[in-house]
Design an enzyme around this catalytic site. Structure first.
Site, PDB file in Angstrom:
ATOM      1  N   SER A  42       0.816   1.927   4.510  1.00  0.00           N
ATOM      2  CA  SER A  42       0.021   2.128   5.724  1.00  0.00           C
ATOM      3  C   SER A  42      -1.367   2.695   5.457  1.00  0.00           C
ATOM      4  O   SER A  42      -2.210   2.685   6.349  1.00  0.00           O
ATOM      5  CB  SER A  42       0.757   3.032   6.712  1.00  0.00           C
ATOM      6  OG  SER A  42       0.785   4.362   6.251  1.00  0.00           O
ATOM      7  N   LYS A  78      -1.970   9.972   7.211  1.00  0.00           N
ATOM      8  CA  LYS A  78      -2.893   9.187   8.040  1.00  0.00           C
ATOM      9  C   LYS A  78      -4.287   9.799   7.989  1.00  0.00           C
ATOM     10  O   LYS A  78      -4.495  10.885   7.471  1.00  0.00           O
ATOM     11  CB  LYS A  78      -2.415   9.150   9.503  1.00  0.00           C
ATOM     12  CG  LYS A  78      -1.010   8.633   9.694  1.00  0.00           C
ATOM     13  CD  LYS A  78      -0.852   7.200   9.269  1.00  0.00           C
ATOM     14  CE  LYS A  78       0.614   6.773   9.356  1.00  0.00           C
ATOM     15  NZ  LYS A  78       0.896   5.564   8.634  1.00  0.00           N
TER      16      LYS A  78
END
Length: 165
Positions: A42, A78
């Site tokens: 991701s 993230k």
């Protein structure tokens, strides 16, 4: 009997440095820095699965910092895109923070559109760099500051990528 007491005292005196080292290591890992591993793709192209990084558990969070967030079920890595009190939206694959287009040289793929989100005074909006393969604030919603475990920007393994990202 005195000889046995001397052996016990000597044993504990020899043990003290190891106990001190153990306590220091535990304190450092708990409050200062700890290793973490990147899972999945991701954060491509910035980070690859299997990379080991250092997580700083102190310092102010800034826009575009890479952070580790506790979702309740998992920890995810993230990038901070919007800060407390700001608004964020995505229209036609373009991210707008407070109505201004964001330049994103680190992201990959097309960001799926989402409606405007206004963050509370202690909330952050985070996205994975690989926008087409990331469960992030688009899925979980904004994260409060207490869910952010720290900032990570230093790869320690593989050695070929050793250093700041």
């Amino acid at each position: 009997m005195k000889d046995d007491e001397n052996k016990v005292i000597k044993f504990f005196k020899e043990l003290i440095p190891y106990v001190v080292i153990l306590i220091v290591v535990i304190l450092i890992r708990t409050y200062i820095v700890t290793p973490i591993m990147v899972n999945g793709g991701s954060m491509l192209p910035t980070l690859n699965g299997g990379e080991i990084m250092l997580l700083k558990k102190y310092g102010d969070i800034k826009r575009f910092d890479v952070v580790v967030v506790n979702t309740g079920d998992d920890e995810i890595i993230k990038r901070v895109i919007a800060m407390p009190g700001e608004s964020i939206a995505c229209e036609n694959g373009i991210i707008y923070v407070n109505g201004y287009k964001q330049e994103e040289e680190y992201s990959e793929g097309i960001t799926s559109d989402f409606s405007k989100v206004v963050l509370k005074d202690n909330e952050y909006f985070v996205l994975g760099d690989n926008r087409e393969d990331s469960k992030d604030s688009r899925y979980y919603g904004p994260f409060s500051e207490d869910k952010i475990e720290g900032i990570t920007n230093f790869v320690i393994f593989p050695f070929g990528k050793f250093g700041k990202i």
